[in-house]
Scaffold this motif. Structure first.
Motif, PDB file in Angstrom:
ATOM      1  N   GLY A   1      -1.112  -2.471   4.442  1.00 38.75           N
ATOM      2  CA  GLY A   1       0.671  -2.295   4.886  1.00 38.75           C
ATOM      3  C   GLY A   1       1.277  -1.829   3.704  1.00 38.75           C
ATOM      4  N   ASP A   2       2.247  -2.677   3.673  1.00 45.32           N
ATOM      5  CA  ASP A   2       3.285  -2.188   2.501  1.00 45.32           C
ATOM      6  C   ASP A   2       2.997  -2.753   1.054  1.00 45.32           C
ATOM      7  N   VAL A   3       2.007  -3.472   0.939  1.00 44.98           N
ATOM      8  CA  VAL A   3       1.600  -4.040  -0.237  1.00 44.98           C
ATOM      9  C   VAL A   3       0.318  -3.311  -0.944  1.00 44.98           C
ATOM     10  N   THR A   4       0.130  -3.520  -2.163  1.00 44.05           N
ATOM     11  CA  THR A   4      -1.140  -3.113  -2.727  1.00 44.05           C
ATOM     12  C   THR A   4      -1.959  -4.646  -3.333  1.00 44.05           C
ATOM     13  N   ILE A   5      -3.105  -4.552  -2.864  1.00 40.47           N
ATOM     14  CA  ILE A   5      -3.657  -6.066  -3.271  1.00 40.47           C
ATOM     15  C   ILE A   5      -4.962  -5.515  -4.230  1.00 40.47           C
ATOM     16  N   MET A   6      -4.857  -6.364  -5.446  1.00 42.86           N
ATOM     17  CA  MET A   6      -6.004  -5.943  -6.490  1.00 42.86           C
ATOM     18  C   MET A   6      -6.864  -7.489  -6.624  1.00 42.86           C
TER      19      MET A   6
ATOM     20  N   ARG B   1       1.043  -6.653  -5.426  1.00 42.74           N
ATOM     21  CA  ARG B   1       2.301  -6.031  -5.702  1.00 42.74           C
ATOM     22  C   ARG B   1       3.142  -5.486  -4.643  1.00 42.74           C
ATOM     23  N   ALA B   2       4.268  -6.143  -4.466  1.00 37.87           N
ATOM     24  CA  ALA B   2       5.104  -5.929  -3.391  1.00 37.87           C
ATOM     25  C   ALA B   2       6.588  -5.454  -3.759  1.00 37.87           C
ATOM     26  N   GLY B   3       7.060  -4.218  -3.750  1.00 39.78           N
ATOM     27  CA  GLY B   3       8.211  -4.059  -4.196  1.00 39.78           C
ATOM     28  C   GLY B   3       8.098  -4.210  -5.656  1.00 39.78           C
ATOM     29  N   ASN B   4       9.220  -4.900  -6.074  1.00 40.68           N
ATOM     30  CA  ASN B   4       9.201  -5.297  -7.451  1.00 40.68           C
ATOM     31  C   ASN B   4       8.401  -6.610  -7.800  1.00 40.68           C
ATOM     32  N   GLU B   5       7.786  -7.223  -6.931  1.00 47.34           N
ATOM     33  CA  GLU B   5       7.019  -8.502  -7.191  1.00 47.34           C
ATOM     34  C   GLU B   5       5.738  -8.217  -7.520  1.00 47.34           C
ATOM     35  N   VAL B   6       5.332  -9.045  -8.695  1.00 53.46           N
ATOM     36  CA  VAL B   6       3.945  -8.995  -8.955  1.00 53.46           C
ATOM     37  C   VAL B   6       3.336 -10.584  -8.706  1.00 53.46           C
ATOM     38  N   ILE B   7       2.505 -10.541  -7.660  1.00 48.98           N
ATOM     39  CA  ILE B   7       2.210 -11.981  -7.042  1.00 48.98           C
ATOM     40  C   ILE B   7       0.821 -12.289  -7.507  1.00 48.98           C
ATOM     41  N   LEU B   8       0.612 -13.340  -8.153  1.00 49.82           N
ATOM     42  CA  LEU B   8      -0.865 -13.603  -8.521  1.00 49.82           C
ATOM     43  C   LEU B   8      -1.275 -15.195  -7.975  1.00 49.82           C
TER      44      LEU B   8
ATOM     45  N   ALA C   1       6.818 -14.156  -0.359  1.00 48.79           N
ATOM     46  CA  ALA C   1       7.864 -12.970  -0.494  1.00 48.79           C
ATOM     47  C   ALA C   1       7.154 -11.745   0.248  1.00 48.79           C
ATOM     48  N   ALA C   2       7.793 -10.972   0.787  1.00 49.55           N
ATOM     49  CA  ALA C   2       7.483  -9.675   1.486  1.00 49.55           C
ATOM     50  C   ALA C   2       6.503 -10.184   2.720  1.00 49.55           C
ATOM     51  N   GLY C   3       7.223 -10.913   3.498  1.00 51.91           N
ATOM     52  CA  GLY C   3       6.421 -11.831   4.643  1.00 51.91           C
ATOM     53  C   GLY C   3       5.263 -12.286   4.399  1.00 51.91           C
ATOM     54  N   ILE C   4       4.883 -12.483   3.136  1.00 55.57           N
ATOM     55  CA  ILE C   4       3.661 -13.430   2.857  1.00 55.57           C
ATOM     56  C   ILE C   4       3.945 -14.903   3.188  1.00 55.57           C
TER      57      ILE C   4
END
Ligand SMILES: [Zn+2]
Length: 317
Positions: free
Chosen positions: A46-51, A98-105, A216-219
């Motif tokens: 979707g709109d996010v990148t997952i690592m 990574r969702a917009g400016n958020e880096v979520i671990l 964040a970002a619908g999560i």
């Protein structure tokens, strides 16, 4: 017993990274084993990148698998997987979004001093050229050592100094109860004291969440108790049926997909863990949800497909 346990560039070109990492290793800036770590495995959703990062792997007794299963059947399943000794070596793989400016671990790994083969998240982040100071949110699935003990150093310095920390309230209430250390058997005390130490270290930067809350970002937070009293998973909207960061709902993608009714010895409430596992796998199979499993063979990303009355794991391409 309440529970049992013992224990930036995002899409960096792999070849460029290997060359760069080699130079850093030669210069002593990266540990020698940095290249031995898996990953990073990155994909868009979707709109996010997952690592999917690697904290290394754990070494655990095989007897944790299916203590309630028919021993011959369990042995046959494990033998088919090539597990013939008395140990299993599950991966430990925190996810980063990574969702917009958020880096979520999601989870901080086990930190140094838990097991020799784990606690590698910092190296994995360095290899991915992600500065721990750039992480804006740390979200926990639960407070077991392999998910939490990478949070702070001795003395309390936070590994992710600029993050806000998200913990399911039920999990926080369970582990931070001041009476808990006095209630558990002696061999579990280090785990409880460690949980209180690391959770205590983030107290000033804490957001307690409950199922349904948005990170964040619908999560959103999914209520998936059983492995621990406040175990949480996370639904990430996006393509198809969305994606779920599973945590420890099903700790082996073959064994517990084929036999969701089998126990895992570290599950706190085994029947609740089975009910949670069945519910999530059913939802995943019905809605074609992409799954990310913390302990599945790296990178541990795939789908649940129905197979008779149970499921099978199909890795994502
Ligand atoms: Zn775990």
């Amino acid at each position: 017993m309440m529970f049992v346990s013992s224990p930036t560039h995002f899409t960096v070109d792999r070849r460029k990274f290997l060359a760069g990492a080699g130079a850093l290793i030669a210069a002593g800036l990266l540990p020698k084993n940095a290249l031995a770590l898996a990953g990073p495995h990155t994909f868009n959703h979707g709109d996010v990148t997952i690592m999917v990062l690697s904290d290394g792997h754990l070494t655990l007794p095989v007897s944790l698998i299916a203590p309630n299963g028919n021993p011959e059947e369990v042995k046959a399943v494990l033998t088919a997987l090539g597990v013939t000794g008395d140990k299993i070596t599950p991966a430990a793989s925190p996810a980063l979004i990574r969702a917009g400016n958020e880096v979520i671990l999601f989870d901080t790994g086990s930190g140094p001093g838990f097991q020799e083969t784990s606690g590698k998240l910092k190296e994995s982040l360095a290899a991915a050229t992600i500065d721990p100071a750039s992480v804006t949110k740390v979200v926990y699935t639960h407070a077991h050592p392999d998910h939490l003990f990478g949070t702070s150093a001795d003395g309390g310095a936070l590994t992710f100094p600029n993050a806000t920390y998200y913990v399911n309230k039920a999990e926080w209430d369970f582990w931070t109860n001041s009476e808990l250390p006095g209630k558990v058997p002696e061999q579990m005390k280090p785990m409880v004291m460690g949980a209180q130490k690391h959770l205590g270290a983030v107290k000033e930067k804490l957001v307690l969440v409950k199922p349904g809350d948005e990170i964040a970002a619908g999560i959103t937070v999914l209520d998936t108790p059983g492995h621990t009293p406040g175990h949480a998973s996370f639904a990430v909207p996006g393509e198809g049926g969305g994606l779920i960061i599973m945590g420890d709902i099903a700790n082996h993608p073959v064994v517990y997909f084929a036999h969701p009714e089998w126990h895992f010895a570290f599950d706190a409430d085994k029947e609740q863990a089975v009910a949670t596992r069945k519910a999530i796998l059913d939802r995943a199979a019905t809605d074609k949800v992409k799954l990310v499993g913390y302990h599945w063979a790296y990178p541990g990303v795939g789908f649940a497909e129905r197979d008779g009355t149970a499921y099978k794991f199909v890795p994502a391409m």
